[in-house]
Design an enzyme around this catalytic site. Structure first.
Site, mmCIF file in Angstrom:
data_model
loop_
_atom_site.group_PDB
_atom_site.id
_atom_site.type_symbol
_atom_site.label_atom_id
_atom_site.label_comp_id
_atom_site.label_asym_id
_atom_site.label_seq_id
_atom_site.Cartn_x
_atom_site.Cartn_y
_atom_site.Cartn_z
ATOM 1 C CG HIS A 149 -1.961 -1.153 1.325
ATOM 2 N ND1 HIS A 149 -3.002 -1.065 0.188
ATOM 3 C CD2 HIS A 149 -2.552 -2.203 2.079
ATOM 4 C CE1 HIS A 149 -3.636 -2.488 0.547
ATOM 5 N NE2 HIS A 149 -3.159 -2.772 1.817
ATOM 6 C CE LYS A 568 -13.826 5.177 1.481
ATOM 7 N NZ LYS A 568 -15.265 4.778 1.092
#
Length: 901
Positions: A149, A568
């Site tokens: 990532h 999120k």
């Protein structure tokens, strides 16, 4: 008159400040020599104006804007590169300072907090006996999982340069440093780094990402394993006596990777990358062993004319003489009285054959270790304790840790992909649209009756089945530990785990007992899925076919918990509380079902993705959630921060191991009182409502996100093989959590890390009272860690800078930014109120000083980025020169902010 914002620096921080000044002076010389005319002078003028702005001087903001507004593209690029280069050296200086502090602790004979020595000292003082301690160590297993990532796409070339700079700076701490030579080495590396293009011209391939992770595993982690165990041995001896240390401590560490096996939303990963990655893992691992054996060959020169050797060594040499006579004939005659060298010669040949497919390979790592142990035993039995015997356990520890596979490769796939493949194999056209209960019923029947499955018609299903074949091949070729978990992203029901078993059968990969030889790990990511995790697992464990599978896997169930998507989805407080409750419920359900559970934490670097202080996070977990086993992801730039240097890698792994060991000790965390949970529920629910009202409820928020952050630049950056979105949709829901967090960090909002916390705390105070919240902050590690993380994220945000980004969204920006400002002020007020402080980071002086030093150097890059964004968007995003400068600004701000993804 405003109070002086400068923090107080302690005497112990002076060496860090000296290093920064020294490296800054070297960088200044490099800019004068290598940069265009006037660059150094412009950088200095901007730096001074930025510092004055931070000190609150009148007109400094205007001065900074005038210096940075409307720069020519090349001038803007060089300015950004200069400030980015500053953080290249500052980050290194901070890492060296951490190593310096560790050295100081050792020299002073003190235990560094969080070290093996500190925790074992505490356990001894608490009355834990030596036998009890060894029993606790036998339960300990730390398993970091490296993932691809990249929010800081540092090229391997630059990583090597950083390591050279680090070695040079560490040499300054030696007894007889050569200052001029050391500084010359540092300047050479900084100059070469300035001349190296940081931005890749092409998107990295999966193979590139594999090599990036292997740099850390082979160049850093592999080399520190012996020292890690030596530190543990030394701590036990110091506090329990030398007789308390057994000949061999249990294996505590192992490593895993997702790189090459993470298929979720990445079309570039599949069966071929699984095979190629594990081949590369083994090749590199065996190369390391071969080099170490060659090193042993140089040390173990004992001659039988002067020292005796165990008969077992001679017998092994004789056995190899019969097994591979041609190789024995190649041993030079001068080694005929050196049986250790003869045996090592044969060991080296077998390693070569294992790596290259020769006639005499080692079939399993245990065979290799038996040869090494034979030499070690002989040395210890024949006065060789101080003549090389100490070298063998170091290599044996590495073989125990890395096997022939180096790192276990997990495979991850989205649940929907498996559902689609199963629907096709069962011939059920609407399988994916059915309810989870209905899908579970059909899969249960299919697994029980073993029906004739349809031949795969689509390329996607064929590819899906080949993945299972690649996993089976990996186990056969590289050992059972080579292939790890089958992680199911966005798991929602028991059917998602049962689907894996059916696919393994369809691929023809069941073992001789008719079982799938892999561990199925559902990944619960959203708040709703976390809430339903317990019932999902209970349904799964009640399934007869799945329990048969689980019994074949030692009744061990892996469950992965997602920090990113839950945050999120609902904001920080709601996400953390859902994760905490899910763990409590899963642990309780597993005990009722007679299943052991290993919880796998999908943490990122930023606070909103589960980052923060790892030790505090471990100590804050609910009772029973750790139980000696810790499996967690290491992602993005955090890998570089934690594992970029060997000393830091040891510290990282000690912090994790010692915290888990402490959780096994007698001082368990407090039982959560009902009123504590009730107050936390009010906090979480209110915070979630506030967060979702803005992020998902405000009609203009998506527009604001796309205009007030550089997300459009990030989506074009060549920093990873995986797309920024799971599908082609343009909504926030479809955007991956990494670019979501990365964009908010770039624009200095850092919104996912704190938004809603202030409102949630205010509601909890109103309903439950301030006194209770302060009690939680003082006595409940979970609540304290949550507040600390929110405080850290809030402190790193800067709404004065964020306001400049908000101006890029003139239509919806004023209304949304006003809401952000309101919650920003409320969050600051409530955190200080609950923690009984006047300022943020009162309890974090190191971070406070770091932010004070860093911000004046990040701010100019942010101001330039806003200007470049406006001009690039005005060009229709067509100007490649502007885009290149923007990407450089993203790299620079990421370096300055750290913990960005």
């Amino acid at each position: 008159m405003k109070p002086d914002p400068r923090p107080i620096f302690s005497e112990r921080d002076q060496p860090l400040r000296d290093d920064v000044r020294l490296l800054g002076a070297i960088l200044g010389d490099v800019l004068k020599e290598q940069g265009p005319d006037g660059l150094f002078e412009r950088v200095e003028a901007v730096r001074r104006a930025s510092r004055k702005r931070r000190m609150g001087e009148a007109n400094a903001d205007k001065e900074l804007a005038e210096l940075l507004g409307g720069l020519e593209v090349e001038a803007a690029l060089n300015l950004v590169r200069a400030f980015s280069a500053y953080f290249f050296i500052v980050n290194m200086a901070e890492r060296i300072h951490r190593l310096r502090r560790a050295i100081e602790y050792r020299r002073e004979g003190r235990s560094q907090p969080g070290s093996w020595d500190s925790v074992i000292q505490g356990l001894a003082a608490a009355g834990v006996s030596a036998d009890e301690l060894l029993g606790m160590l036998g339960r300990l297993h730390i398993n970091p999982v490296f993932t691809a990532h990249p929010t800081e796409a540092t090229r391997r070339t630059l990583l090597v340069k950083e390591q050279r700079i680090a070695r040079a700076l560490m040499d300054r701490l030696s007894l007889e440093p050569d200052p001029e030579a050391i500084l010359a080495r540092v300047r050479n590396e900084i100059t070469a780094a300035w001349q190296t293009e940081e931005q890749l011209a092409i998107r990295p391939s999966v193979a590139d990402e594999v090599e990036h992770i292997l740099f850390y595993l082979s160049e850093v982690v592999y080399r520190i394993i012996p020292r890690y165990y030596n530190n543990l041995n030394a701590a036990i001896e110091r506090h329990y006596g030398s007789g308390a240390v057994p000949d061999a401590l249990p294996v505590i560490l192992s490593f895993a990777s997702w790189v090459g096996g993470d298929m979720d939303g990445n079309p570039n990963v599949g069966p071929d990358t699984i095979r190629e990655t594990l081949d590369r893992h083994q090749d590199l691992c065996l190369r390391r062993y071969r080099a170490d054996v060659q090193d042993l060959f140089g040390h173990l020169t004992q001659s039988t004319s002067l020292v005796t050797v165990d008969a077992a060594v001679l017998a092994r040499v004789e056995a190899y003489r019969r097994q591979m006579p041609d190789e024995i004939e190649k041993i030079p005659a001068r080694y005929q009285e050196m049986p250790y060298r003869q045996l090592l010669w044969c060991i080296a040949r077998r390693l070569d054959d294992t790596r290259g497919g020769g006639k005499h390979p080692y079939t399993v790592p245990a065979e290799f270790m038996e040869d090494l142990q034979c030499i070690h035993d002989s040395l210890r039995n024949n006065r060789g304790e101080h003549a090389g015997a100490y070298l063998l356990p170091r290599l044996i520890r590495c073989v125990q840790t890395f096997g022939f596979h180096l790192a276990t490769l997990d495979v991850r796939q989205h649940a929907l992909t498996h559902r689609q493949a199963v629907g096709e194999l069962l011939g059920v056209a609407d399988f994916t649209e059915q309810a989870a209960v209905q899908r579970t019923r059909q899969l249960q029947a299919a697994l029980a009756e073993l029906p004739q499955l349809q031949a795969p018609a689509s390329a996607e299903t064929t590819r899906c089945l080949d993945v299972f074949r690649a996993i089976a091949e990996a186990r056969a070729r590289h050992g059972d530990k080579a292939a790890g978990l089958m992680v199911i992203s966005m798991a929602q029901g028991a059917d998602d785990a049962l689907a894996v078993l059916l696919l393994a059968k369809a691929a023809g990969t069941l073992d001789e007992n008719g079982q799938a030889a892999l561990d199925v790990a559902p990944l619960f990511e959203t708040v709703d899925d976390l809430v339903n995790a317990r019932s999902t697992l209970e349904t799964l464990w009640a399934n007869e076919r799945y329990r048969e599978h689980l019994r074949a896997r030692g009744d061990m169930q892996y469950v992965m918990l997602g920090y990113s998507d839950s945050n999120k989805d609902s904001g920080l407080a709601s996400s953390r509380w859902s994760l905490y409750n899910a763990q409590r419920e899963i642990v309780a359900a597993s005990k009722r079902a007679g299943v052991r559970v290993t919880l796998f934490h999908g943490r990122g670097g930023s606070i909103s993705r589960g980052g923060g202080k790892p030790r505090e996070a471990i100590l804050a977990e609910p009772v029973g959630a750790i139980d000696g086993r810790l499996r967690m992801t290491e992602q993005g730039e955090i890998i570089h921060t934690k594992f970029g240097l060997r000393g830091l890698a040891i510290r990282t792994l000690e912090l994790a191991g010692s915290a888990v060991l402490e959780r096994l000790g007698p001082n368990a965390p407090p039982v959560t009182a009902t009123e504590w949970s009730d107050a936390m529920q009010v906090f979480a629910d209110s915070s979630r409502a506030c967060y979702r009202e803005l992020v998902y409820g405000h009609a203009g928020f998506k527009q604001y996100f796309r205009e007030a952050t550089p997300i459009d630049v990030i989506e074009r950056m060549l920093i990873g093989s995986r797309p920024a979105r799971r599908s082609g949709q343009a909504g926030i829901e479809d955007l991956r959590a990494i670019p979501w967090v990365f964009a908010w960090t770039q624009s200095r909002h850092i919104l996912p890390g704190w938004y809603g916390v202030g409102y949630g705390l205010a509601q909890a105070e109103q309903q439950c009272g301030l006194a209770l919240l302060r009690t939680l902050a003082a006595r409940w590690p979970f609540f304290s860690a949550l507040l600390s993380d929110a405080e850290m994220a809030h402190a790193k945000a800067d709404l004065d800078i964020a306001r400049r980004y908000a101006a890029l969204s003139p239509e919806v920006g004023p209304d949304i930014f006003a809401k952000i400002e309101e919650e920003y002020a409320r969050t600051r007020e409530m955190i200080c109120r609950v923690r009984e402080t006047d300022e943020l980071l009162t309890h974090e002086p190191v971070l406070r000083r770091a932010l004070w030093l860093r911000n004046p150097y990040v701010d100019p890059m942010s101001v330039v980025q806003v200007d470049l964004l406006q001009r690039w968007r005005d060009s229709g995003r067509e100007d490649t020169r502007l885009e290149r400068a923007l990407i450089a600004s993203v790299h620079g701000i990421a370096r300055g902010m750290q913990n960005t993804g």
